[in-house]
Design an enzyme around this catalytic site. Structure first.
Site, short mmCIF file in Angstrom:
data_model
loop_
_atom_site.label_atom_id
_atom_site.label_comp_id
_atom_site.label_asym_id
_atom_site.label_seq_id
_atom_site.Cartn_x
_atom_site.Cartn_y
_atom_site.Cartn_z
N HIS A 58 -68.27 9.83 25.99
CA HIS A 58 -68.92 11.21 25.18
C HIS A 58 -69.77 11.85 26.18
O HIS A 58 -70.33 11.28 27.21
CB HIS A 58 -69.46 10.69 24.02
CG HIS A 58 -70.06 11.78 23.07
ND1 HIS A 58 -71.00 12.62 23.32
CD2 HIS A 58 -69.61 11.87 21.82
CE1 HIS A 58 -71.38 13.30 22.33
NE2 HIS A 58 -70.21 12.81 21.09
N ASP A 110 -72.86 2.36 24.97
CA ASP A 110 -73.00 3.68 23.91
C ASP A 110 -72.29 3.08 22.54
O ASP A 110 -71.19 2.91 22.93
CB ASP A 110 -72.28 4.79 24.57
CG ASP A 110 -72.36 5.74 23.46
OD1 ASP A 110 -72.48 5.60 22.29
OD2 ASP A 110 -71.89 6.99 23.74
N GLN A 123 -70.09 4.95 17.98
CA GLN A 123 -68.71 4.87 17.69
C GLN A 123 -68.24 3.42 16.97
O GLN A 123 -67.55 3.36 16.17
CB GLN A 123 -67.71 5.44 18.40
CG GLN A 123 -66.60 6.16 17.71
CD GLN A 123 -66.80 7.31 16.63
OE1 GLN A 123 -66.64 7.23 15.48
NE2 GLN A 123 -67.68 8.19 17.19
N LYS A 129 -74.12 7.95 11.82
CA LYS A 129 -72.58 7.60 12.01
C LYS A 129 -72.19 6.44 11.14
O LYS A 129 -71.23 5.81 10.94
CB LYS A 129 -71.91 7.38 13.51
CG LYS A 129 -72.05 8.82 14.09
CD LYS A 129 -71.22 8.86 15.31
CE LYS A 129 -71.32 10.11 15.87
NZ LYS A 129 -70.68 10.28 17.30
N CYS A 180 -66.04 16.13 22.29
CA CYS A 180 -67.21 15.95 23.32
C CYS A 180 -66.75 15.15 24.33
O CYS A 180 -67.52 14.22 24.93
CB CYS A 180 -68.43 15.50 22.61
SG CYS A 180 -69.02 16.63 21.60
C1 LIG Z 1 -71.56 10.66 18.36
C2 LIG Z 1 -71.36 9.80 19.68
C3 LIG Z 1 -72.60 10.18 20.45
C4 LIG Z 1 -73.67 11.01 20.20
O1 LIG Z 1 -74.36 10.79 19.22
P1 LIG Z 1 -75.68 11.97 18.75
O2 LIG Z 1 -75.88 11.49 17.19
O3 LIG Z 1 -75.03 13.22 18.63
O4 LIG Z 1 -76.67 11.84 19.52
C5 LIG Z 1 -72.48 9.53 21.77
N1 LIG Z 1 -71.40 8.69 21.90
C6 LIG Z 1 -70.51 8.62 21.12
C7 LIG Z 1 -69.23 7.51 21.61
C8 LIG Z 1 -70.33 9.17 19.67
O5 LIG Z 1 -69.17 8.78 19.04
#
Ligand SMILES: *Cc1c(COP(=O)(O)O)cnc(C)c1O
Length: 404
Positions: free
Chosen positions: A121, A198, A201, A224, A362
């Site tokens: 992302h 990260d 997701q 999320k 993104c």
């Molecule tokens: C949504 C997402 C982000 C960003 O999250 P924010 O809540 O906008 O800071 C980063 N990495 C992944 C894999 C995402 O799905």
């Protein structure tokens, strides 16, 4: 046991209409919906507890502080962190990554190597590019395959004693690929690198154990996983977090302040300058409680049936191509229909009350890899149903008939 209709009744928004049709919400990878159990916690906070935390001698402040710190404990337990002070509240994944990337500014040397995956992302790309500009470190990319998985041979070739940091997502938001993070962490540690995962997701679908994974840093956003926007967390091993400088200066992050010298507070407060999103933090804890009450195994099993059902139905549509066919993926389907722009399909589906995402999600490097401008992405949650997928399929057939 798993009763989707009962679960749906927890989510007030799922009974609203959009463009005269009952809402079908398939944009869960962008943000999830909020159950009444979490909404009630936010309302209760502003109804009964609202006050500033960690400061007041008065009752409201004490109760708010207790609730906020209890949420930190809930998050610690959920991720199996060794200590509550290894959980830092942030505004979300993006801020968590920026905090770490900023913290390494004076630690890296020119020529140090950072490894990123091709599946990231933008929020796990740009802060590292900025770090490289500040330090002279070099960003290298682990390539991806046609299936939408990481090329693990190429990863091993890229690893060497200059590798300082590796950052990959646990699950790709654009394709749903589940990355082999355990292996990445182990191999990274073998060359002395630190690894940031990260988890934005992954966390709606998978319950990670940061100690079992031996992750150095693990970051996620509450919104999320059924929580509110504007709040998230950074997990970091305390040995590493203690070495990093504070991210922002201000109230709450200090031990003593004089004009000659300021000393910093201990973890976690060192990284929590200013008044935080208190209601959001408490609601983040409530969201994890809610999801755990359903159970991550039940969620994963149910979502896998949705993914299989949708994949099979969508592949019957002539000209439809799915991007991201990793053997292990979460309930995300990214696709295009030959000769039609994703945005046009998305707009027609919206007219029918069906919310999907269109665009690059993104993750422009993934779109460049496939040489496409973007995809239509349907991302499912445990509150979605097969009937809703049927509506998507009918909607798509209508949209294609209109556009071809
Ligand atoms: C949504 C997402 C982000 C960003 O999250 P924010 O809540 O906008 O800071 C980063 N990495 C992944 C894999 C995402 O799905």
């Amino acid at each position: 046991m798993f009763d989707v209709n009962k679960i749906r009744s927890d989510f007030p928004i799922l009974s609203r209409k959009v463009n005269g049709q009952p809402l079908v919400y398939f944009d869960n990878a962008a943000t999830s919906q909020t159950p009444v159990q979490v909404i009630d916690v936010i309302t209760d906070y502003y109804t009964r507890l609202n006050s500033n935390i960690h400061r007041g001698v008065h009752k409201l402040s004490q109760e708010a502080t207790e609730a906020y710190e209890a949420a930190r404990k809930t998050i610690q337990n959920h991720f199996n962190a060794a200590h509550a002070h290894e959980i830092i509240f942030t505004a979300g994944t993006t801020e968590s990554i920026n905090l770490i990337a900023t913290g390494y500014t004076n630690i890296l040397q020119p020529g140090d190597e950072l490894l990123i995956s091709a599946l990231e992302h933008h929020s796990n790309i740009v802060p590292w590019q900025m770090l490289c500009e500040r330090t002279g470190a070099i960003l290298k990319v682990i390539p991806m395959t046609q299936l939408g998985t990481l090329d693990s041979n190429a990863f091993e070739t890229l690893l060497n004693e200059k590798t300082r940091l590796i950052f990959v997502n646990h699950v790709s938001n654009a394709l749903g690929t589940v990355n082999p993070i355990e292996e990445i962490i182990q191999k990274g540690h073998a060359v002395g690198a630190e690894v940031l995962i990260d988890g934005a997701q992954a966390c709606p679908h998978i319950k990670p154990d940061v100690q079992a994974l031996d992750a150095d840093y693990y970051v996620t956003s509450a919104h999320k996983l059924c929580g509110p926007t504007g709040v998230g967390m950074l997990y970091g091993k305390s040995s590493l977090l203690n070495q990093l400088p504070p991210y922002q200066g201000g109230g709450e992050m200090i031990a003593t302040v004089t004009f000659e010298k300021t000393t910093y507070a201990d973890l976690p407060h060192k990284f929590e300058a200013g008044t935080p999103n208190i209601a959001g933090g408490i609601a983040f804890g409530a969201a994890l409680d809610y999801m755990n009450s359903i159970g991550f195994e039940a969620i994963a099993t149910y979502e896998a049936t949705l993914l299989d059902y949708a994949t099979e139905a969508l592949l019957k549509i002539p000209g439809l191509k799915i991007y991201g066919e990793a053997p292990e993926k979460t309930a995300v389907i990214s696709f295009n229909v030959e000769g039609i722009h994703p945005y046009d399909i998305g707009s027609i589906l919206d007219q029918m009350g069906i919310a999907v995402r269109t665009g690059h999600h993104c993750a422009q490097p993934i779109m460049d890899f496939y040489q496409i401008p973007g995809t239509i992405r349907a991302s499912f949650s445990f509150y979605n149903t097969k009937e809703e997928i049927d509506r998507l399929v009918v909607g798509l057939q209508k949209a294609i008939a209109m556009l071809q």
